[in-house]
Design an enzyme around this catalytic site. Structure first.
Site, PDB file in Angstrom:
ATOM      1  N   ALA A  22       0.798  -1.225   0.000  1.00 35.22           N
ATOM      2  CA  ALA A  22       0.000   0.000   0.000  1.00 35.22           C
ATOM      3  C   ALA A  22       0.839   1.287   0.000  1.00 35.22           C
ATOM      4  O   ALA A  22       0.463   2.273  -0.629  1.00 35.22           O
ATOM      5  CB  ALA A  22      -0.936   0.007   1.202  1.00 35.22           C
ATOM      6  N   PHE A  33      -7.309   1.873   1.071  1.00 35.28           N
ATOM      7  CA  PHE A  33      -8.718   1.698   1.435  1.00 35.28           C
ATOM      8  C   PHE A  33      -8.895   1.125   2.842  1.00 35.28           C
ATOM      9  O   PHE A  33      -9.963   1.184   3.409  1.00 35.28           O
ATOM     10  CB  PHE A  33      -9.472   0.865   0.381  1.00 35.28           C
ATOM     11  CG  PHE A  33      -9.370  -0.621   0.534  1.00 35.28           C
ATOM     12  CD1 PHE A  33     -10.438  -1.335   1.060  1.00 35.28           C
ATOM     13  CD2 PHE A  33      -8.239  -1.307   0.147  1.00 35.28           C
ATOM     14  CE1 PHE A  33     -10.374  -2.710   1.184  1.00 35.28           C
ATOM     15  CE2 PHE A  33      -8.156  -2.675   0.270  1.00 35.28           C
ATOM     16  CZ  PHE A  33      -9.227  -3.381   0.798  1.00 35.28           C
ATOM     17  N   VAL A 101      -3.681  -3.300  -6.157  1.00 35.24           N
ATOM     18  CA  VAL A 101      -4.652  -3.660  -7.203  1.00 35.24           C
ATOM     19  C   VAL A 101      -4.860  -2.523  -8.202  1.00 35.24           C
ATOM     20  O   VAL A 101      -5.752  -2.581  -9.035  1.00 35.24           O
ATOM     21  CB  VAL A 101      -6.017  -4.080  -6.586  1.00 35.24           C
ATOM     22  CG1 VAL A 101      -5.893  -5.391  -5.818  1.00 35.24           C
ATOM     23  CG2 VAL A 101      -6.598  -2.982  -5.698  1.00 35.24           C
ATOM     24  N   ASP A 102      -4.001  -1.482  -8.136  1.00 35.31           N
ATOM     25  CA  ASP A 102      -4.211  -0.323  -9.009  1.00 35.31           C
ATOM     26  C   ASP A 102      -3.657  -0.511 -10.419  1.00 35.31           C
ATOM     27  O   ASP A 102      -3.968   0.268 -11.316  1.00 35.31           O
ATOM     28  CB  ASP A 102      -3.616   0.946  -8.375  1.00 35.31           C
ATOM     29  CG  ASP A 102      -2.204   0.733  -7.849  1.00 35.31           C
ATOM     30  OD1 ASP A 102      -1.412   0.044  -8.527  1.00 35.31           O
ATOM     31  OD2 ASP A 102      -1.889   1.243  -6.763  1.00 35.31           O
ATOM     32  N   HIS A 117      -3.272  -9.815  -5.405  1.00 34.76           N
ATOM     33  CA  HIS A 117      -4.660  -9.514  -5.043  1.00 34.76           C
ATOM     34  C   HIS A 117      -5.485  -9.069  -6.238  1.00 34.76           C
ATOM     35  O   HIS A 117      -6.538  -8.462  -6.078  1.00 34.76           O
ATOM     36  CB  HIS A 117      -4.686  -8.470  -3.910  1.00 34.76           C
ATOM     37  CG  HIS A 117      -4.055  -8.971  -2.635  1.00 34.76           C
ATOM     38  ND1 HIS A 117      -3.490  -8.143  -1.692  1.00 34.76           N
ATOM     39  CD2 HIS A 117      -3.892 -10.233  -2.164  1.00 34.76           C
ATOM     40  CE1 HIS A 117      -2.999  -8.881  -0.698  1.00 34.76           C
ATOM     41  NE2 HIS A 117      -3.228 -10.151  -0.961  1.00 34.76           N
ATOM     42  N   CYS A 125     -16.837 -11.395 -15.696  1.00 37.12           N
ATOM     43  CA  CYS A 125     -18.218 -11.809 -15.452  1.00 37.12           C
ATOM     44  C   CYS A 125     -18.229 -12.929 -14.417  1.00 37.12           C
ATOM     45  O   CYS A 125     -17.505 -13.915 -14.560  1.00 37.12           O
ATOM     46  CB  CYS A 125     -18.843 -12.271 -16.759  1.00 37.12           C
ATOM     47  SG  CYS A 125     -20.466 -13.021 -16.517  1.00 37.12           S
ATOM     48  N   CYS A 144     -22.755  -8.318 -17.834  1.00 35.89           N
ATOM     49  CA  CYS A 144     -22.189  -8.942 -19.032  1.00 35.89           C
ATOM     50  C   CYS A 144     -23.315  -9.178 -20.049  1.00 35.89           C
ATOM     51  O   CYS A 144     -24.492  -9.208 -19.665  1.00 35.89           O
ATOM     52  CB  CYS A 144     -21.574 -10.270 -18.590  1.00 35.89           C
ATOM     53  SG  CYS A 144     -20.920 -11.296 -19.884  1.00 35.89           S
ATOM     54  N   CYS A 146     -24.107 -11.877 -21.202  1.00 35.95           N
ATOM     55  CA  CYS A 146     -24.765 -13.128 -20.788  1.00 35.95           C
ATOM     56  C   CYS A 146     -25.734 -12.896 -19.633  1.00 35.95           C
ATOM     57  O   CYS A 146     -26.465 -13.803 -19.238  1.00 35.95           O
ATOM     58  CB  CYS A 146     -23.736 -14.187 -20.410  1.00 35.95           C
ATOM     59  SG  CYS A 146     -23.127 -14.075 -18.713  1.00 35.95           S
ATOM     60  N   SER A 184       5.179  -2.011   2.503  1.00 35.81           N
ATOM     61  CA  SER A 184       4.184  -2.966   3.000  1.00 35.81           C
ATOM     62  C   SER A 184       4.413  -3.171   4.486  1.00 35.81           C
ATOM     63  O   SER A 184       5.549  -3.338   4.930  1.00 35.81           O
ATOM     64  CB  SER A 184       4.298  -4.312   2.282  1.00 35.81           C
ATOM     65  OG  SER A 184       3.408  -5.244   2.888  1.00 35.81           O
TER      66      SER A 184
HETATM   67 ZN    ZN Z   1     -20.975 -13.330 -18.775  1.00 32.01          ZN
END
Ligand code: ZN
Length: 239
Positions: A22, A33, A101-102, A117, A125, A144, A146, A184
């Site tokens: 982080a 976060f 995760v950026d 992560h 989806c 999505c 679907c 970290s």
């Molecule tokens: Zn889908």
């Protein structure tokens, strides 16, 4: 503060792996976060970033993640990210393992990155697994073709780490001769096991973090009093 040991090891090492957390992202301005500054509408982020919220509280889940996707698009990699990408090209470092995760390492140009992560730059989806860019969330597209829910491609509380990223991180930690932790606090398991795995395989371990960590006792050098970007900038004088 001098980095003589770190400089020496960086030059000597044939295989250097960098592990980021982080603290690397917050230097870009992105709020952690988990911190109070990153608190969203005074909700507990740990509760929203969970499979429980995804399954039972989908509107709040989407709202929270749309906000985080917007945050990631608002900020950008800092000079530390850019130096690491240059170092990979020059062969100074071999790979990055990140808890972030950026997606900033890849945006800065890094190629070999194990995202433990996952990433907020992509969605997939929940039903068919199709992946898309997280722009869809910004455009308020949450489903999505679907009919399944598009969810951020990150690891939620209650989910296990992506197998491929985990495997790469394990191999990289084992191969490393020098393992550098950047920003970290090493409190999140199992990600925090990689520095120890590296150390157990004979790697030198350097921990650069603003606050002390429980793993400092295993480190060959601990650096606390400077920003990551500044430290990396100083190290470019020798690389
Ligand atoms: Zn889908």
């Amino acid at each position: 503060m001098t980095f003589i040991l770190l400089e020496k090891w960086l030059l000597e090492s044939n295989y250097t792996v960098v592990f980021t957390g982080a603290g690397m992202s917050t230097e870009s301005g992105l709020p952690d976060f988990r911190s109070s500054a990153g608190m969203w509408k005074k909700k507990d982020p740990a509760r929203l970033a969970s499979t429980e919220a995804l399954n039972n509280n989908v509107h709040e889940f989407i709202d929270f993640y749309r906000n985080r996707v917007l945050g990631v698009k608002e900020y950008q990699p800092h000079k530390g990210h850019i130096i690491l990408a240059e170092w990979e090209k020059q062969g100074v470092i071999q790979s990055i393992i990140t808890q972030n995760v950026d997606g900033f390492h890849q945006l800065a140009g890094s190629k070999k990155v194990a995202e433990l992560h996952g990433t907020l730059q992509k969605l997939h989806c929940q039903t068919c697994g199709n992946t898309t860019n997280s722009e869809e969330y910004i455009n308020e597209e949450y489903y999505c073709v679907c009919g399944g829910l598009l969810r951020p491609s990150i690891v939620l509380f209650g989910e296990s780490l992506p197998e491929k990223a985990f495997q790469i991180a394990l191999e990289e930690a084992q191969k490393s001769e020098l393992f550098i932790v950047l920003g970290s606090s090493l409190t999140v398991t199992p990600a925090n096991q990689f520095p120890l795995i590296a150390k157990e395989q004979g790697s030198k371990l350097v921990i650069i973090n603003q606050d002390p960590t429980d793993f400092d006792i295993y480190a060959d050098q601990v650096i606390r009093d400077k920003k990551i970007g500044e430290i990396l900038q100083e190290l470019t004088k020798i690389t």
